[in-house]
Motif scaffolding. Structure first.
Motif, PDB file in Angstrom:
ATOM      1  N   PHE A 254       5.798   4.098 -10.970  1.00 20.82           N
ATOM      2  CA  PHE A 254       5.917   2.783 -10.814  1.00 20.82           C
ATOM      3  C   PHE A 254       5.987   2.999  -9.383  1.00 20.82           C
ATOM      4  N   GLY A 255       5.922   3.851  -8.655  1.00 21.47           N
ATOM      5  CA  GLY A 255       5.180   3.671  -7.340  1.00 21.47           C
ATOM      6  C   GLY A 255       4.220   3.014  -6.821  1.00 21.47           C
ATOM      7  N   LEU A 256       2.886   3.210  -7.453  1.00 23.19           N
ATOM      8  CA  LEU A 256       1.650   2.881  -7.454  1.00 23.19           C
ATOM      9  C   LEU A 256       1.931   1.608  -7.517  1.00 23.19           C
ATOM     10  N   GLY A 257       2.570   1.392  -9.589  1.00 24.25           N
ATOM     11  CA  GLY A 257       2.728  -0.250  -9.941  1.00 24.25           C
ATOM     12  C   GLY A 257       2.913  -0.998  -8.686  1.00 24.25           C
ATOM     13  N   LYS A 258       4.396  -0.505  -8.126  1.00 21.22           N
ATOM     14  CA  LYS A 258       4.921  -2.132  -6.631  1.00 21.22           C
ATOM     15  C   LYS A 258       3.943  -2.107  -5.727  1.00 21.22           C
ATOM     16  N   LYS A 259       2.824  -0.829  -5.911  1.00 19.22           N
ATOM     17  CA  LYS A 259       2.486  -1.122  -4.241  1.00 19.22           C
ATOM     18  C   LYS A 259       0.913  -2.752  -4.532  1.00 19.22           C
ATOM     19  N   LEU A 260       0.600  -1.544  -5.268  1.00 24.26           N
ATOM     20  CA  LEU A 260      -0.698  -2.847  -6.137  1.00 24.26           C
ATOM     21  C   LEU A 260      -0.254  -4.524  -5.940  1.00 24.26           C
ATOM     22  N   GLN A 261       1.203  -4.244  -5.940  1.00 27.02           N
ATOM     23  CA  GLN A 261       2.000  -5.465  -6.401  1.00 27.02           C
ATOM     24  C   GLN A 261       2.202  -6.767  -4.591  1.00 27.02           C
ATOM     25  N   GLN A 262       2.598  -6.034  -3.460  1.00 24.26           N
ATOM     26  CA  GLN A 262       2.131  -6.134  -2.166  1.00 24.26           C
ATOM     27  C   GLN A 262       1.281  -6.086  -1.284  1.00 24.26           C
ATOM     28  N   LYS A 263       1.569  -7.306  -0.937  1.00 31.07           N
ATOM     29  CA  LYS A 263       0.199  -7.885  -0.316  1.00 31.07           C
ATOM     30  C   LYS A 263       0.360  -7.129   1.714  1.00 31.07           C
ATOM     31  N   CYS A 264       1.779  -6.663   1.846  1.00 28.38           N
ATOM     32  CA  CYS A 264       2.410  -5.832   3.061  1.00 28.38           C
ATOM     33  C   CYS A 264       3.443  -5.140   2.491  1.00 28.38           C
ATOM     34  N   PRO A 265       3.497  -4.288   3.565  1.00 30.62           N
ATOM     35  CA  PRO A 265       5.160  -3.149   2.787  1.00 30.62           C
ATOM     36  C   PRO A 265       6.155  -4.031   3.174  1.00 30.62           C
ATOM     37  N   GLU A 266       6.387  -5.264   3.929  1.00 29.99           N
ATOM     38  CA  GLU A 266       7.492  -5.642   3.652  1.00 29.99           C
ATOM     39  C   GLU A 266       7.902  -6.695   2.857  1.00 29.99           C
ATOM     40  N   ASP A 267       7.050  -6.757   2.098  1.00 32.06           N
ATOM     41  CA  ASP A 267       6.807  -7.923   0.485  1.00 32.06           C
ATOM     42  C   ASP A 267       7.777  -7.345  -0.553  1.00 32.06           C
ATOM     43  N   VAL A 268       8.799  -8.503  -0.626  1.00 32.71           N
ATOM     44  CA  VAL A 268      10.132  -7.215  -1.642  1.00 32.71           C
ATOM     45  C   VAL A 268       9.780  -8.434  -2.846  1.00 32.71           C
ATOM     46  N   LEU A 269       9.601  -7.023  -4.158  1.00 36.54           N
ATOM     47  CA  LEU A 269       8.691  -7.995  -5.324  1.00 36.54           C
ATOM     48  C   LEU A 269      10.025  -8.340  -6.468  1.00 36.54           C
ATOM     49  N   THR A 270       9.956  -9.482  -7.174  1.00 33.23           N
ATOM     50  CA  THR A 270      10.515  -9.872  -7.981  1.00 33.23           C
ATOM     51  C   THR A 270      10.820  -9.154  -9.121  1.00 33.23           C
ATOM     52  N   TYR A 271      12.120  -9.434  -9.779  1.00 34.60           N
ATOM     53  CA  TYR A 271      12.180  -8.514 -11.168  1.00 34.60           C
ATOM     54  C   TYR A 271      10.534  -8.580 -12.166  1.00 34.60           C
ATOM     55  N   PRO A 272      10.071  -9.510 -12.400  1.00 28.56           N
ATOM     56  CA  PRO A 272       8.957  -9.344 -13.381  1.00 28.56           C
ATOM     57  C   PRO A 272       7.771  -8.238 -12.501  1.00 28.56           C
ATOM     58  N   GLN A 273       7.534  -8.498 -11.612  1.00 35.73           N
ATOM     59  CA  GLN A 273       6.741  -7.652 -11.279  1.00 35.73           C
ATOM     60  C   GLN A 273       6.888  -6.258 -11.351  1.00 35.73           C
ATOM     61  N   LEU A 274       8.204  -6.009 -10.292  1.00 33.13           N
ATOM     62  CA  LEU A 274       9.455  -5.165 -11.331  1.00 33.13           C
ATOM     63  C   LEU A 274       9.188  -4.124 -12.278  1.00 33.13           C
TER      64      LEU A 274
END
Length: 301
Positions: free
Chosen positions: A93-113
């Motif tokens: 889950f952590g890797l999946g979130k990190k792969l979708q972020q362009k920078c650490p400050e990006d807040v993921l959408t619910y579909p991305q989560l």
């Protein structure tokens, strides 16, 4: 959605997820013991009541006859198996979130989560599929009175001798069908509820313990609401004699609906839901506590 205060660390997710898995077993194992005993109790003789009339009766009789330790029998095996499985789950889950972020400050959408959660389901299947295959065979053996396998290692050995590695991993596709969407729902629901429960002006990381417990418990219920139908199909397929279902889960689904109706896809719903809330509440609380400790002890990990 509240800001994420720290960069995502898959390694910290791995360690904290392992601790969350231990908490899940400690809280959920008594109800799992009750579930297994209900599933495997021998049929009652004509004119005599069953050994256990239901969940509450089984819990009460076990507690009276064997004490609290009776409810925790066999806990070593799930601790050994569940801990690395949840570690890998939270790592994915952590890797999946990190792969979708362009920078650490990006807040993921619910579909991305949801997508990140689905990746965690892919990661855990390699551990879950053989473990579920062995567990199901041993449970069916106990309820049928047979004694083909003396334990988990003996079961794995005999499956390998009979069918090779494919015999151990039978049901992998159905495990993927269960865990990928269910894990997506699991993590997305948890993150959604955390954001809903966070008071205005506060950060998600400051969420109180009761609110974390509620969010984790409800996430567990949503997870199993999605997982139960493929789980029923998986259990049937994994315990069937070789060659019974040549077309895989399609044959299982066709037979189940024809013989028992659509509602049979939700067998065991009540028992699963009773266990899901407290076990997953403890899991996520353990994860959050461990993550806060790791952020304090090793901020640069």
């Amino acid at each position: 959605m509240a800001d994420q205060p720290k960069p995502i660390s898959p390694l910290k997710n791995l360690l904290a997820g392992g601790f969350g898995g231990i908490c899940l077993v400690l809280v959920g194992h008594p109800l799992d013991t009750v579930k297994v005993r209900l599933q495997t109790q021998p049929p009652s003789l004509p004119g005599q009541p069953p050994l256990y009339s239901g969940t509450t009766d089984c819990f009460r009789k076990t507690l009276i006859r064997e004490g609290v330790t009776g409810l925790y029998r066999g806990m070593t095996t799930p601790i050994i198996g569940v801990t690395p499985m949840f570690a890998v789950c939270f790592f994915g889950f952590g890797l999946g979130k990190k792969l979708q972020q362009k920078c650490p400050e990006d807040v993921l959408t619910y579909p991305q989560l949801f997508a990140a959660g689905m990746l965690s389901g892919v990661f855990t299947t390699g551990i879950m599929a053989p473990g579920e295959r062995i567990k199901c065979l041993l449970q069916i053996q106990a309820s049928s009175g047979e004694s083909k396998y003396t334990g988990a290692m003996d079961c794995a050995k005999k499956l390998y001798q009979e069918s090779g590695i494919r015999g151990i991993y039978k049901g992998t596709v159905l495990t993927l069908m269960r865990d990928v969407p269910a894990s997506g729902m699991y993590f997305m629901t948890y993150e959604w509820l955390k954001n809903i429960f966070t008071p205005e002006g506060k950060r998600v990381s400051e969420l109180s313990v009761p609110r974390i417990l509620v969010a984790g418990g409800i996430a567990g219920i949503f997870n199993w609401a999605v997982a139960i139908p493929p789980d029923v199909l998986k259990s049937r397929f994994q315990t069937a004699p070789p060659g019974k279902y040549p077309n895989g889960f399609r044959d299982v689904l066709r037979e189940l609906i024809r013989d028992e109706g659509v509602t049979s896809l939700y067998k065991g719903f009540n028992a699963v839901m009773i266990r899901a809330f407290p076990a997953n509440a403890a899991c996520f609380l353990g994860f959050e506590v461990a993550m806060k400790f790791l952020n304090w002890a090793t901020p640069n990990l």
